[in-house]
Design a protein around this motif. Structure first.
Motif, PDB file in Angstrom:
ATOM      1  N   PHE A  67       5.390   2.723  -5.267  1.00 51.65           N
ATOM      2  CA  PHE A  67       4.806   1.412  -4.953  1.00 51.65           C
ATOM      3  C   PHE A  67       3.849   0.949  -6.049  1.00 51.65           C
ATOM      4  CE2 PHE A  67       2.023  -1.670  -2.981  1.00 51.65           C
ATOM      5  CZ  PHE A  67       2.841  -2.371  -2.106  1.00 51.65           C
ATOM      6  N   PHE A  70       4.588   0.737 -12.610  1.00 55.61           N
ATOM      7  CA  PHE A  70       4.749  -0.509 -13.352  1.00 55.61           C
ATOM      8  C   PHE A  70       6.199  -0.946 -13.428  1.00 55.61           C
ATOM      9  CE2 PHE A  70       4.800  -3.365 -16.961  1.00 55.61           C
ATOM     10  CZ  PHE A  70       3.693  -4.129 -16.714  1.00 55.61           C
ATOM     11  N   LYS A  75       3.594  -7.537 -14.373  1.00 51.51           N
ATOM     12  CA  LYS A  75       2.593  -7.847 -13.356  1.00 51.51           C
ATOM     13  C   LYS A  75       1.254  -7.980 -14.023  1.00 51.51           C
ATOM     14  CE  LYS A  75      -0.375  -7.954 -10.109  1.00 51.51           C
ATOM     15  NZ  LYS A  75      -1.124  -9.134 -10.283  1.00 51.51           N
TER      16      LYS A  75
ATOM     17  N   MET B   1      -1.139  -9.185 -13.301  1.00 51.79           N
ATOM     18  CA  MET B   1      -1.894  -8.616 -14.400  1.00 51.79           C
ATOM     19  C   MET B   1      -1.514  -9.301 -15.683  1.00 51.79           C
ATOM     20  SD  MET B   1      -1.719  -4.882 -16.126  1.00 51.79           S
ATOM     21  CE  MET B   1      -0.343  -5.393 -17.114  1.00 51.79           C
ATOM     22  N   SER B   2      -2.475  -9.679 -16.461  1.00 54.98           N
ATOM     23  CA  SER B   2      -2.197 -10.212 -17.775  1.00 54.98           C
ATOM     24  C   SER B   2      -2.202  -9.062 -18.769  1.00 54.98           C
ATOM     25  CB  SER B   2      -3.256 -11.242 -18.150  1.00 54.98           C
ATOM     26  OG  SER B   2      -4.547 -10.713 -17.937  1.00 54.98           O
ATOM     27  N   HIS B  56      -0.483 -15.224 -17.525  1.00 51.53           N
ATOM     28  CA  HIS B  56      -1.021 -14.670 -16.273  1.00 51.53           C
ATOM     29  C   HIS B  56      -2.534 -14.542 -16.302  1.00 51.53           C
ATOM     30  CE1 HIS B  56       3.089 -12.685 -15.095  1.00 51.53           C
ATOM     31  NE2 HIS B  56       3.131 -13.997 -15.140  1.00 51.53           N
ATOM     32  N   ALA B 140       2.069  -5.885   0.766  1.00 46.66           N
ATOM     33  CA  ALA B 140       3.478  -5.956   1.170  1.00 46.66           C
ATOM     34  C   ALA B 140       4.437  -5.754   0.002  1.00 46.66           C
ATOM     35  CB  ALA B 140       3.757  -7.307   1.839  1.00 46.66           C
ATOM     36  N   VAL B 141       3.998  -6.115  -1.183  1.00 48.83           N
ATOM     37  CA  VAL B 141       4.903  -6.158  -2.331  1.00 48.83           C
ATOM     38  C   VAL B 141       4.532  -5.068  -3.331  1.00 48.83           C
ATOM     39  CG1 VAL B 141       5.750  -7.608  -4.232  1.00 48.83           C
ATOM     40  CG2 VAL B 141       5.159  -8.647  -2.022  1.00 48.83           C
ATOM     41  N   PRO B 142       5.504  -4.267  -3.776  1.00 43.66           N
ATOM     42  CA  PRO B 142       5.199  -3.240  -4.781  1.00 43.66           C
ATOM     43  C   PRO B 142       4.613  -3.848  -6.050  1.00 43.66           C
ATOM     44  CG  PRO B 142       7.382  -2.894  -3.854  1.00 43.66           C
ATOM     45  CD  PRO B 142       6.909  -4.236  -3.357  1.00 43.66           C
ATOM     46  N   PHE B 143       3.765  -3.083  -6.682  1.00 45.16           N
ATOM     47  CA  PHE B 143       3.037  -3.550  -7.869  1.00 45.16           C
ATOM     48  C   PHE B 143       3.946  -4.209  -8.905  1.00 45.16           C
ATOM     49  CE2 PHE B 143       1.695  -2.306 -12.220  1.00 45.16           C
ATOM     50  CZ  PHE B 143       0.615  -3.160 -12.332  1.00 45.16           C
ATOM     51  N   ALA B 144       5.090  -3.637  -9.167  1.00 43.31           N
ATOM     52  CA  ALA B 144       5.976  -4.144 -10.218  1.00 43.31           C
ATOM     53  C   ALA B 144       6.517  -5.532  -9.908  1.00 43.31           C
ATOM     54  CB  ALA B 144       7.138  -3.179 -10.442  1.00 43.31           C
ATOM     55  N   ARG B 145       6.400  -5.987  -8.645  1.00 44.02           N
ATOM     56  CA  ARG B 145       6.961  -7.292  -8.270  1.00 44.02           C
ATOM     57  C   ARG B 145       5.892  -8.298  -7.868  1.00 44.02           C
ATOM     58  NH1 ARG B 145      10.237  -5.655  -3.585  1.00 44.02           N
ATOM     59  NH2 ARG B 145      10.137  -7.877  -3.194  1.00 44.02           N
ATOM     60  N   TRP B 146       4.653  -7.986  -8.140  1.00 43.79           N
ATOM     61  CA  TRP B 146       3.574  -8.871  -7.681  1.00 43.79           C
ATOM     62  C   TRP B 146       3.732 -10.287  -8.231  1.00 43.79           C
ATOM     63  CZ3 TRP B 146      -1.531  -5.529  -8.164  1.00 43.79           C
ATOM     64  CH2 TRP B 146      -1.554  -4.623  -7.114  1.00 43.79           C
ATOM     65  N   TYR B 147       4.191 -10.394  -9.438  1.00 47.69           N
ATOM     66  CA  TYR B 147       4.260 -11.725 -10.050  1.00 47.69           C
ATOM     67  C   TYR B 147       5.601 -12.404  -9.853  1.00 47.69           C
ATOM     68  CZ  TYR B 147      -0.325 -11.819 -12.151  1.00 47.69           C
ATOM     69  OH  TYR B 147      -1.683 -11.878 -12.325  1.00 47.69           O
ATOM     70  N   ASP B 148       6.517 -11.770  -9.142  1.00 50.97           N
ATOM     71  CA  ASP B 148       7.787 -12.447  -8.859  1.00 50.97           C
ATOM     72  C   ASP B 148       7.539 -13.689  -8.012  1.00 50.97           C
ATOM     73  OD1 ASP B 148       8.889 -10.356 -10.214  1.00 50.97           O
ATOM     74  OD2 ASP B 148       9.870  -9.434  -8.482  1.00 50.97           O
ATOM     75  N   LEU B 150       3.914 -14.968  -6.701  1.00 50.48           N
ATOM     76  CA  LEU B 150       2.499 -14.621  -6.555  1.00 50.48           C
ATOM     77  C   LEU B 150       1.903 -15.180  -5.271  1.00 50.48           C
ATOM     78  CD1 LEU B 150       0.185 -13.150  -7.988  1.00 50.48           C
ATOM     79  CD2 LEU B 150      -0.495 -15.363  -8.924  1.00 50.48           C
ATOM     80  N   THR B 153       2.868 -12.801  -2.624  1.00 50.79           N
ATOM     81  CA  THR B 153       2.140 -11.555  -2.854  1.00 50.79           C
ATOM     82  C   THR B 153       0.718 -11.672  -2.331  1.00 50.79           C
ATOM     83  OG1 THR B 153       3.471 -10.973  -4.780  1.00 50.79           O
ATOM     84  CG2 THR B 153       1.293  -9.949  -4.612  1.00 50.79           C
TER      85      THR B 153
END
Lengths: 75, 153
Positions: A67, A70, A75, B1-2, B56, B140-148, B150, B153
């Motif tokens: 979860f 990266f 992100k 994350m930028s 971002h 709810a959203v895994p870290f790798a998809r946070w910006y899909d 936002l 998220t």
């Protein structure tokens, strides 16, 4: 990220939407994450973080597993 | 994350101005206000906003040059309200409502709503600790998809 009164309320919310559970953190855990994540946001020179820096923050807070990885999506 | 980038010094200065404006006024500056601050045209300010959005560093309302988020701040009213000795701020989410006092390094009263029942939740940040009632915060959203997406998220 949403807040719930209790585990029962959280499960009710997921069930009502047929959503899988994500990651559930205590308020103290999120406070620790906030202090680490946002401490430098008002720094005039803040210019983001590398994936390695993000991974370091998560590791320090014991946020581990798929979860918090990266992977390939930015992100 | 930028991600750390070769962000131009002027764009970095605009990013900082946006945050400083949010801290003082609990809202983001318009492109016109930023243009006046930096002695540039509104079009130039909008262009920088777009660059910061793509990087971002902040997030614009879709199809506009209006700032919606400069995390942890929200330009829109939300169920996450943070009152400090200076202002009452809207946060984007349950994480960001803690992010505001963490970023500012101040005590705060936080009012939120349980996402399930809508019941009022109050937290207090005092002397570097949070007073709470064992509430839970769900990502709810895994870290790798946070910006899909936002906003979701």
């Amino acid at each position: 990220m949403l807040i719930f009164r209790s585990e029962e309320h959280l499960q009710n919310w997921c069930d009502a939407r047929t959503l899988p559970r994500g990651a559930t953190l205590t308020v103290d855990q999120v406070w620790a994450l906030s202090q680490r994540w946002y401490a430098d946001r008002l720094d005039p020179d803040f210019s983001g973080r590398t994936p390695a820096e993000v991974a370091q923050i998560f590791a320090e807070l014991n946020l581990t597993g798929p979860f918090w990885q990266f992977e390939t999506s930015e992100k | 994350m930028s991600h750390p980038t070769n962000i131009e010094p002027r764009n970095l200065a605009v990013r900082h101005f946006v945050y400083a404006h949010f801290v003082q006024h609990a809202r983001p500056p318009s492109a016109a206000e930023t243009a006046r601050e930096f002695n540039m045209s509104a079009g130039q300010a909008e262009e920088i906003y777009q660059k910061l959005h793509r990087g971002h560093f902040l997030f614009l309302e879709p199809g506009s040059a209006h700032i919606r988020m400069a995390n942890p701040f929200s330009a829109r009213q939300s169920p996450f309200r943070v009152t400090t000795g200076r202002q009452t701020y809207a946060a984007n989410c349950a994480w960001d409502m803690l992010g505001i006092p963490a970023m500012l390094g101040v005590d705060a009263q936080i009012e939120a709503e349980c996402a399930d029942c809508g019941g009022k939740i109050t937290l207090a940040v005092k002397n570097g600790a949070v007073r709470h009632h064992n509430e839970l915060i769900h990502f709810a959203v895994p870290f790798a998809r946070w910006y899909d997406d936002l906003i979701f998220t």
